[in-house]
Design a protein around this motif. Structure first.
Motif, short mmCIF file in Angstrom:
data_model
loop_
_atom_site.label_atom_id
_atom_site.label_comp_id
_atom_site.label_asym_id
_atom_site.label_seq_id
_atom_site.Cartn_x
_atom_site.Cartn_y
_atom_site.Cartn_z
N ALA A 38 66.04 -67.87 -39.70
CA ALA A 38 66.57 -67.11 -37.87
C ALA A 38 67.59 -67.15 -37.71
O ALA A 38 68.21 -65.86 -37.10
N VAL A 39 68.83 -67.55 -38.07
CA VAL A 39 70.11 -67.62 -37.61
C VAL A 39 70.36 -67.06 -38.70
O VAL A 39 71.28 -65.82 -38.52
N SER A 40 70.24 -66.52 -40.34
CA SER A 40 70.64 -65.66 -41.02
C SER A 40 70.38 -64.34 -40.49
O SER A 40 71.11 -63.18 -41.05
N GLN A 41 69.25 -64.09 -40.12
CA GLN A 41 68.74 -62.57 -39.64
C GLN A 41 69.20 -62.92 -38.33
O GLN A 41 69.51 -60.63 -37.76
N ALA A 42 70.28 -63.65 -37.35
CA ALA A 42 70.73 -62.89 -35.54
C ALA A 42 72.02 -62.83 -36.20
O ALA A 42 72.32 -61.92 -35.43
N PHE A 43 72.27 -63.24 -37.06
CA PHE A 43 73.95 -62.54 -37.71
C PHE A 43 73.95 -61.43 -38.01
O PHE A 43 74.60 -60.49 -37.60
N LEU A 44 73.25 -61.67 -38.69
CA LEU A 44 72.65 -59.64 -39.65
C LEU A 44 72.85 -59.07 -38.42
O LEU A 44 73.34 -57.88 -38.74
N PHE A 45 71.38 -59.18 -37.62
CA PHE A 45 71.03 -58.06 -36.57
C PHE A 45 73.05 -57.87 -35.67
O PHE A 45 72.92 -56.98 -35.59
N SER A 46 73.59 -58.77 -34.98
CA SER A 46 74.59 -58.89 -34.54
C SER A 46 75.36 -57.52 -35.57
O SER A 46 76.46 -57.35 -34.80
N CYS A 68 71.01 -51.84 -30.15
CA CYS A 68 70.44 -52.27 -29.87
C CYS A 68 68.93 -52.28 -30.10
O CYS A 68 67.77 -52.80 -31.57
N PHE A 69 68.14 -51.45 -29.65
CA PHE A 69 66.91 -51.08 -29.56
C PHE A 69 66.50 -50.68 -31.43
O PHE A 69 65.51 -51.02 -31.79
N THR A 70 67.84 -49.75 -31.22
CA THR A 70 67.34 -48.70 -32.97
C THR A 70 67.06 -49.36 -34.09
O THR A 70 66.73 -49.65 -35.01
N VAL A 71 68.58 -50.47 -33.67
CA VAL A 71 68.76 -51.54 -34.52
C VAL A 71 67.63 -53.03 -34.74
O VAL A 71 67.08 -52.98 -35.28
N ARG A 72 67.10 -53.15 -34.04
CA ARG A 72 65.23 -54.11 -33.68
C ARG A 72 64.47 -53.07 -34.73
O ARG A 72 63.60 -53.61 -35.37
N GLY A 73 64.54 -51.87 -34.83
CA GLY A 73 63.34 -51.05 -35.30
C GLY A 73 63.35 -51.32 -36.96
O GLY A 73 62.21 -50.81 -37.12
N PHE A 74 64.56 -51.55 -37.23
CA PHE A 74 64.08 -52.23 -38.52
C PHE A 74 63.25 -53.24 -39.43
O PHE A 74 62.72 -52.74 -40.25
N HIS A 79 58.02 -54.89 -41.05
CA HIS A 79 56.84 -55.66 -40.73
C HIS A 79 56.16 -56.23 -41.81
O HIS A 79 55.53 -55.60 -42.39
N ARG A 80 56.23 -57.61 -41.92
CA ARG A 80 55.65 -57.92 -43.07
C ARG A 80 55.74 -57.59 -44.40
O ARG A 80 54.85 -58.14 -45.24
N ASN A 81 57.01 -57.21 -44.27
CA ASN A 81 57.22 -56.37 -46.23
C ASN A 81 58.67 -57.15 -46.06
O ASN A 81 59.19 -56.70 -46.05
N ASN A 82 58.95 -57.99 -46.45
CA ASN A 82 60.31 -58.74 -47.13
C ASN A 82 60.60 -58.11 -48.36
O ASN A 82 61.11 -58.53 -49.41
N LYS A 83 59.55 -57.02 -48.93
CA LYS A 83 60.27 -56.68 -51.01
C LYS A 83 61.18 -55.56 -51.13
O LYS A 83 62.54 -55.40 -51.35
N THR A 84 61.11 -54.48 -49.62
CA THR A 84 61.99 -53.58 -49.22
C THR A 84 63.80 -53.67 -48.62
O THR A 84 64.11 -53.70 -50.22
N PHE A 85 63.74 -55.37 -48.32
CA PHE A 85 64.75 -55.79 -48.00
C PHE A 85 64.61 -57.00 -47.62
O PHE A 85 64.00 -57.64 -46.77
N CYS A 87 66.33 -59.47 -46.84
CA CYS A 87 67.35 -59.74 -46.14
C CYS A 87 66.44 -60.35 -44.57
O CYS A 87 66.55 -60.66 -43.81
N LEU A 88 65.62 -59.78 -44.20
CA LEU A 88 64.04 -59.17 -43.44
C LEU A 88 63.42 -59.95 -43.57
O LEU A 88 62.52 -59.84 -44.65
N ASP A 89 62.58 -61.37 -42.02
CA ASP A 89 61.84 -61.73 -42.94
C ASP A 89 60.89 -62.08 -41.00
O ASP A 89 61.28 -62.74 -40.69
N THR A 90 60.05 -61.25 -40.64
CA THR A 90 59.69 -61.47 -39.75
C THR A 90 59.11 -62.06 -39.77
O THR A 90 57.70 -62.61 -38.50
N ALA A 91 58.14 -62.91 -40.85
CA ALA A 91 57.42 -64.37 -40.44
C ALA A 91 58.54 -65.10 -39.58
O ALA A 91 57.93 -66.59 -37.91
#
Length: 220
Positions: A38-46, A68-74, A79-85, A87-91
């Motif tokens: 969660a921390v790593s992704q929060a910093f990535l978002f920022s 913020c709204f646009t970046v949230r869209g990634f 969603h449920r796909n951490n193979k493409t990226f 670094c994104l883990d929606t779990a």
């Protein structure tokens, strides 16, 4: 690189309300791996919103860059796909925005967790671009995620209802965030006069792809 913001790593304390603070890892039930993700992704978002390195900011081609709204869209798109990226883990993480607030208020998640998004009083302004805000929002999502997953394990009828709604178990944070946004519009439709501008806007936001039988059940 982020040692200044996290002097004690995930044991760094974040303000969660007036005169109150809590260790980051405790926001996520003491689960170290979950908190680190969660921390790593929060910093990535920022960083995606406003890179801390000047040379990265020069890469922008459109003014101040995406909001913020646009970046949230990634996170919603992958969603449920951490193979493409990977670094994104929606779990374990999904950025939040103002659209989730009414839904969150309806289920009283702030009271349940004892966490205010602003880290101050309930009426203080919320800085959605802040990684701290997103971690506090992540605490909300985690609490709802775990509560729902546990309820589904213990109650067969609830588990069947969740599956009938098209949701996969265990829920991801992106599932919960989307549900809060849906609930926010539903709350508006209950509170506002039918046919009013706000009612119609919320109705369009919910979408017209729901079966009529389900819509009827929602408004009984």
């Amino acid at each position: 690189r982020f040692s200044k913001e996290l002097p004690e790593g995930i044991n760094t304390k974040l303000p969660v309300g007036p005169g109150r603070s809590r260790k980051i890892v405790d926001l996520f039930g003491g689960d170290v791996d979950y908190a680190l993700s969660a921390v790593s992704q929060a910093f990535l978002f920022s960083e995606m919103l406003r890179p801390s390195l000047r040379e990265h900011r020069t890469l922008r081609q459109h003014g101040l860059g995406a909001g913020c709204f646009t970046v949230r869209g990634f996170w919603m798109a992958y969603h449920r796909n951490n193979k493409t990226f990977p670094c994104l883990d929606t779990a374990t993480f999904c950025p939040g925005f103002v659209g989730a607030l009414k839904g969150a208020a309806a289920v009283k998640v702030a009271q349940f967790t004892g966490v205010n998004l602003s880290g101050k009083g309930a009426d203080a302004s919320i800085s959605w671009n802040s990684w701290k805000t997103q971690l506090r929002f992540g605490c909300w999502l985690t609490a709802l995620q775990r509560h729902t997953n546990e309820a589904a394990k213990e109650d067969p009828s609830f588990r069947q209802a969740v599956k009938a709604a098209g949701l996969m178990l265990p829920l991801h944070c992106s599932d919960v965030e989307a549900d809060l946004c849906f609930m926010s519009r539903l709350v508006t439709m209950f509170r506002e006069p039918e046919g009013s501008a706000m009612w119609q806007s919320a109705s369009r936001g919910i979408g017209s792809n729901l079966p009529q039988k389900l819509v009827s059940e929602l408004f009984k």
